[in-house]
Scaffold this motif. Structure first.
Motif, PDB file in Angstrom:
ATOM      1  N   ALA A 186      16.653  -7.182 -10.403  1.00 33.89           N
ATOM      2  CA  ALA A 186      16.619  -7.723 -11.876  1.00 33.89           C
ATOM      3  C   ALA A 186      16.052  -9.006 -11.904  1.00 33.89           C
ATOM      4  O   ALA A 186      15.128  -9.433 -12.768  1.00 33.89           O
ATOM      5  CB  ALA A 186      18.037  -7.408 -12.495  1.00 33.89           C
ATOM      6  N   PHE A 187      16.439 -10.027 -11.052  1.00 32.64           N
ATOM      7  CA  PHE A 187      16.060 -11.459 -10.830  1.00 32.64           C
ATOM      8  C   PHE A 187      14.481 -11.392 -10.488  1.00 32.64           C
ATOM      9  O   PHE A 187      13.767 -12.042 -11.234  1.00 32.64           O
ATOM     10  CB  PHE A 187      16.669 -12.300  -9.935  1.00 32.64           C
TER      11      PHE A 187
ATOM     12  N   ILE B 204      10.971 -12.742 -12.776  1.00 34.69           N
ATOM     13  CA  ILE B 204      10.191 -13.741 -11.787  1.00 34.69           C
ATOM     14  C   ILE B 204       8.666 -13.375 -11.875  1.00 34.69           C
ATOM     15  O   ILE B 204       7.727 -13.855 -12.173  1.00 34.69           O
ATOM     16  CB  ILE B 204      10.459 -13.984 -10.330  1.00 34.69           C
ATOM     17  N   ARG B 205       8.395 -11.798 -12.084  1.00 33.99           N
ATOM     18  CA  ARG B 205       7.435 -11.306 -11.795  1.00 33.99           C
ATOM     19  C   ARG B 205       6.262 -11.667 -13.158  1.00 33.99           C
ATOM     20  O   ARG B 205       5.012 -11.890 -12.614  1.00 33.99           O
ATOM     21  CB  ARG B 205       7.313  -9.786 -12.001  1.00 33.99           C
ATOM     22  N   THR B 206       6.882 -12.051 -14.276  1.00 35.67           N
ATOM     23  CA  THR B 206       6.083 -12.447 -15.336  1.00 35.67           C
ATOM     24  C   THR B 206       6.436 -13.775 -15.734  1.00 35.67           C
ATOM     25  O   THR B 206       6.024 -14.240 -16.916  1.00 35.67           O
ATOM     26  CB  THR B 206       6.093 -11.365 -16.564  1.00 35.67           C
TER      27      THR B 206
ATOM     28  N   ILE C 111      15.455 -18.905 -19.639  1.00 33.27           N
ATOM     29  CA  ILE C 111      16.364 -18.155 -19.357  1.00 33.27           C
ATOM     30  C   ILE C 111      17.009 -18.735 -18.257  1.00 33.27           C
ATOM     31  O   ILE C 111      16.567 -19.000 -17.142  1.00 33.27           O
ATOM     32  CB  ILE C 111      15.982 -16.600 -18.794  1.00 33.27           C
ATOM     33  N   LYS C 112      18.565 -19.020 -18.403  1.00 36.04           N
ATOM     34  CA  LYS C 112      19.035 -19.601 -17.373  1.00 36.04           C
ATOM     35  C   LYS C 112      19.817 -18.614 -16.712  1.00 36.04           C
ATOM     36  O   LYS C 112      20.660 -17.859 -17.219  1.00 36.04           O
ATOM     37  CB  LYS C 112      20.443 -20.491 -18.372  1.00 36.04           C
ATOM     38  N   VAL C 113      19.771 -18.632 -15.533  1.00 34.54           N
ATOM     39  CA  VAL C 113      20.260 -17.785 -14.415  1.00 34.54           C
ATOM     40  C   VAL C 113      21.568 -18.437 -13.758  1.00 34.54           C
ATOM     41  O   VAL C 113      21.374 -19.352 -13.105  1.00 34.54           O
ATOM     42  CB  VAL C 113      19.109 -17.109 -13.319  1.00 34.54           C
ATOM     43  N   GLU C 114      22.877 -17.726 -14.013  1.00 36.84           N
ATOM     44  CA  GLU C 114      24.017 -18.154 -13.724  1.00 36.84           C
ATOM     45  C   GLU C 114      24.557 -17.553 -12.676  1.00 36.84           C
ATOM     46  O   GLU C 114      24.479 -16.269 -12.713  1.00 36.84           O
ATOM     47  CB  GLU C 114      24.878 -18.778 -14.683  1.00 36.84           C
TER      48      GLU C 114
ATOM     49  N   SER D  49      21.388 -16.996 -21.533  1.00 39.37           N
ATOM     50  CA  SER D  49      22.167 -17.023 -20.242  1.00 39.37           C
ATOM     51  C   SER D  49      22.260 -15.663 -19.865  1.00 39.37           C
ATOM     52  O   SER D  49      22.549 -14.668 -20.635  1.00 39.37           O
ATOM     53  CB  SER D  49      23.416 -17.701 -20.436  1.00 39.37           C
ATOM     54  N   VAL D  50      22.000 -15.527 -18.365  1.00 38.21           N
ATOM     55  CA  VAL D  50      22.247 -13.990 -17.978  1.00 38.21           C
ATOM     56  C   VAL D  50      22.810 -14.363 -16.534  1.00 38.21           C
ATOM     57  O   VAL D  50      22.300 -15.571 -15.757  1.00 38.21           O
ATOM     58  CB  VAL D  50      20.998 -13.297 -17.538  1.00 38.21           C
ATOM     59  N   THR D  51      23.996 -13.719 -16.247  1.00 41.48           N
ATOM     60  CA  THR D  51      24.300 -13.982 -14.759  1.00 41.48           C
ATOM     61  C   THR D  51      24.180 -13.137 -13.749  1.00 41.48           C
ATOM     62  O   THR D  51      24.027 -11.705 -13.924  1.00 41.48           O
ATOM     63  CB  THR D  51      26.060 -13.664 -14.598  1.00 41.48           C
ATOM     64  N   LEU D  52      23.540 -13.670 -12.645  1.00 41.11           N
ATOM     65  CA  LEU D  52      22.970 -12.563 -11.572  1.00 41.11           C
ATOM     66  C   LEU D  52      23.397 -13.212 -10.360  1.00 41.11           C
ATOM     67  O   LEU D  52      23.086 -14.416  -9.981  1.00 41.11           O
ATOM     68  CB  LEU D  52      21.380 -12.421 -11.598  1.00 41.11           C
ATOM     69  N   ASN D  53      23.948 -12.475  -9.363  1.00 41.19           N
ATOM     70  CA  ASN D  53      24.125 -12.821  -8.137  1.00 41.19           C
ATOM     71  C   ASN D  53      22.813 -12.604  -7.036  1.00 41.19           C
ATOM     72  O   ASN D  53      22.874 -11.428  -6.767  1.00 41.19           O
ATOM     73  CB  ASN D  53      25.524 -12.218  -7.870  1.00 41.19           C
ATOM     74  N   THR D  54      22.172 -13.437  -6.912  1.00 43.61           N
ATOM     75  CA  THR D  54      20.851 -12.979  -5.943  1.00 43.61           C
ATOM     76  C   THR D  54      21.073 -12.644  -4.501  1.00 43.61           C
ATOM     77  O   THR D  54      20.112 -12.238  -3.962  1.00 43.61           O
ATOM     78  CB  THR D  54      19.795 -14.229  -6.292  1.00 43.61           C
ATOM     79  N   LYS D  55      22.522 -12.679  -3.891  1.00 41.00           N
ATOM     80  CA  LYS D  55      22.586 -11.946  -3.087  1.00 41.00           C
ATOM     81  C   LYS D  55      22.994 -10.645  -3.044  1.00 41.00           C
ATOM     82  O   LYS D  55      23.163  -9.909  -1.894  1.00 41.00           O
ATOM     83  CB  LYS D  55      23.821 -12.969  -2.106  1.00 41.00           C
ATOM     84  N   ASP D  56      23.066 -10.118  -4.076  1.00 37.61           N
ATOM     85  CA  ASP D  56      23.270  -8.806  -4.413  1.00 37.61           C
ATOM     86  C   ASP D  56      22.098  -8.152  -4.778  1.00 37.61           C
ATOM     87  O   ASP D  56      21.099  -8.635  -5.402  1.00 37.61           O
ATOM     88  CB  ASP D  56      24.071  -8.607  -5.694  1.00 37.61           C
ATOM     89  N   ALA D  57      22.025  -6.931  -3.854  1.00 31.83           N
ATOM     90  CA  ALA D  57      20.553  -6.308  -3.910  1.00 31.83           C
ATOM     91  C   ALA D  57      20.211  -5.855  -5.455  1.00 31.83           C
ATOM     92  O   ALA D  57      19.108  -6.227  -6.006  1.00 31.83           O
ATOM     93  CB  ALA D  57      20.645  -5.008  -3.077  1.00 31.83           C
TER      94      ALA D  57
END
Length: 388
Positions: free
Chosen positions: A79-80, A84-86, A34-37, A66-74
């Motif tokens: 979701a990110f 990661i958990r698994t 899964i590519k996080v963009e 592909s999934v878009t996630l802004n890891t600075k957003d709570a």
């Protein structure tokens, strides 16, 4: 092809080539990548002619979602973290320090998942005086000494495709595979670090060994001389490569193929040590002879005498080559958006090879599916081909 990594779950947060190449190599072996963009723009390598699906991006991002996630957003970070958990592997190629600013540093992710293998790729390493320097392919080639082994100092030019980027991706995947094996023994994940500088110095291990043993710095001209390798021009303006190595039988075969017995008795070229010393002189003599007949003639003659050789193929020549066709090297791209063919992974398992590859994803192509699965509490969003 047997998916030897079919149960391995990979989160790749890579950009440009090194990180994405690592993810691609694992995906080629069957891992679920899964590519996080970044929302909106995605991997900067996507940008092309006003769109977000460049040929370069397609090269290194096949067999992924592909999934878009802004890891600075709570909300996106939550979701990110569920991904990661698994997950088994996390890959990033940010500059040192950037991962912490994005909330994806190793300490935080390993606290979520102690079994996680955390792979960080950099230009010059995670510490040291050059840590913060920006690095791209040519910079890494130059800093490692590798480019100096290729460049003609009389006419210096940057050489070839993105060698350092791709090689670093290979070494990172190699490290991840080793870490997966170690985790199978201990149950605990490892940190995997590789820099482009380290990758390219190791890739040049042979010339470094020569330097350490002899105290002399090899040049771009040394290996062709020692290997007795030549690129020659034929009568129809094609280029032909031959590689005689150290075996005398190949020199004898070349002399026979050329029907030039005078070369076998010429003191300038016999024994092999003289051919090395008179490399340029011999190259002129060989070119003189090869220029008299077309490529097809010399291919037949060299084959008959078992001389190692190959035409310097153009890509269109490779695609139509009978051996390439026999090996099934070019395969269809499933769900292709543009290019409908690609070069398959080079390995086979139990004589099974890949028959196709999945097209690189559009930006956030699988985002809705992945977010919905996380919302249902699925530990890992399963692959759903219908949305490809």
């Amino acid at each position: 092809m047997i998916k030897v990594l079919q149960n391995i779950r990979v989160i790749e947060q890579g950009t440009f080539i090194t990180g994405p190449a690592t993810g691609m190599l694992l995906g080629d072996l069957g891992a679920d990548v899964i590519k996080v963009e970044q929302p909106g723009t995605g991997d900067p390598f996507r940008a092309f002619r006003g769109g977000l699906y460049s040929p370069h991006f397609q090269t290194y991002n096949r067999n992924k979602r592909s999934v878009t996630l802004n890891t600075k957003d709570a909300g996106d970070l939550a979701a990110f973290d569920e991904l990661i958990r698994t997950a088994d592997v996390y890959i990033q190629n940010f500059r040192p320090g950037a991962a912490a600013r994005l909330n994806v540093d190793e300490a935080r992710l390993r606290a979520i998942n102690p079994r996680l293998i955390y792979c960080s790729i950099s230009g010059f390493g995670q510490s040291g005086p050059s840590m913060g320097r920006p690095a791209y392919d040519t910079v890494a080639q130059a800093a490692s000494g590798f480019l100096g082994l290729l460049v003609n100092p009389e006419n210096p030019r940057v050489v070839g495709p993105a060698i350092a980027d791709s090689i670093t991706g290979f070494y990172a995947a190699y490290g991840i595979l080793g870490a997966l094996q170690e985790r199978a023994r201990t149950g605990t994940g490892l940190s995997v670090e590789v820099s482009m500088l380290e990758a390219m110095t190791h890739f040049a291990v042979e010339p470094f060994a020569a330097y350490f043993a002899l105290g002399q710095t090899p040049t771009s001209a040394d290996r062709p001389k020692l290997a007795q390798a030549y690129i020659l021009r034929t009568a129809d303006e094609r280029l032909l490569a031959i590689h005689l190595s150290s075996l005398e039988k190949f020199w004898e075969g070349l002399v026979a193929a050329l029907e030039a017995p005078e070369l076998a008795t010429d003191p300038r070229f016999n024994p092999r040590e003289r051919r090395i010393a008179e490399y340029e002189t011999l190259r002129v003599e060989l070119n003189k002879r090869f220029s008299r007949k077309p490529l097809a003639h010399w291919m037949q003659r060299l084959q008959a005498e078992d001389v190692p050789h190959a035409p310097v193929n153009r890509l269109e020549d490779v695609v139509s080559d009978p051996q390439v066709a026999h090996l099934g090297i070019v395969v269809p791209v499933d769900s292709a958006q543009t290019a409908t063919r690609a070069v398959r992974p080079p390995v086979q398992f139990d004589r099974e090879r890949a028959q196709s590859v999945e097209a690189a994803p559009l930006l956030d192509q699988h985002g809705a599916t992945i977010r919905a699965a996380l919302g249902r509490g699925e530990v890992w969003p399963m692959v759903v081909h219908k949305d490809r």
